[in-house]
Enzyme design. Structure first.
Site: not given
Length: 214
Positions: A28, A56, A59, A88-89, A174
């Site tokens: 984040h 990431t 975001k 994972t591809t 959450t």
């Protein structure tokens, strides 16, 4: 979900005293904090003390995918042993190219980061002035307390249906039961007029006298 920020330096001190590794989730924060958008650890001057950093490409960078950064030997070990990665591809070259262009752009635009935080503070001020149940936060994320799951979902739906405003509803598990909230995140492009429209919409869809849960 409370939009708070950890004492990263204190955690690093603790890890060093006990010979522990540090793993920091900056998903984040990358692109939005620090002189070049490296995250809160860069902002706080402790980036060099973190063993592994998770980020990431969505975001702040607006693309797709994610990454883990750390010592080359450690990353090589993860490549060889992390089953989630092995199966994972790979990301398509077009996605990687877009992410690289975005990272370069974001790193070179500190003024946009400054505008982001100015806009976040402005939204907090407007919510407070309107007497809306904002949950205090120290980051660019601005939570608004609702306190009941069905109501939170309905409030979010009404904002979209009646005012064309999308506000993410955050419900259990959450957050704890009774702490349901909307999670607002202004951008550098949100104007005062947009924020005023949001305040009007929230006052229309939130029950009067809604209090912040303890």
């Amino acid at each position: 979900m409370d939009a708070d920020i950890a004492d990263i330096a204190g955690i690093c001190d603790l890890a060093e005293r006990h010979g522990a590794m540090t793993y920091l989730d900056e998903v984040h924060a990358v692109g939005m904090y620090g002189p070049s958008g490296g995250g809160v650890a860069e902002r706080d001057g402790v980036l060099h003390r973190i063993d592994l950093i998770e980020g990431t490409l969505a975001k702040g960078f607006g693309c797709h995918g994610g990454y883990i950064a750390g010592d080359a030997e450690l990353i090589d070990w993860l490549r060889s042993t992390a089953s989630g990665f092995i199966f994972t591809t790979s990301l398509p070259p077009t996605t990687v190219g877009a992410a690289l262009a975005s990272v370069r752009h974001v790193r070179a635009n500190a003024e946009r980061r400054a505008t982001l935080f100015e806009r976040a503070e402005r939204l907090k001020q407007k919510l407070d002035a309107a007497g809306l149940p904002r949950i205090a936060s120290v980051s660019h994320i601005v939570p608004v307390h609702v306190g009941e799951a069905t109501l939170c979902r309905d409030v979010s739906r009404r904002l979209l249906d009646e005012f064309s405003i999308y506000a993410t509803p955050i419900n259990y598990p959450t957050v704890p039961v009774g702490h349901e909230r909307l999670r607002l995140t202004p951008t550098p492009l949100h104007t005062d007029a947009m924020m005023d429209a949001l305040v009007v919409a929230l006052r229309a869809v939130l029950p009067r006298g809604l209090a912040i849960a303890a």
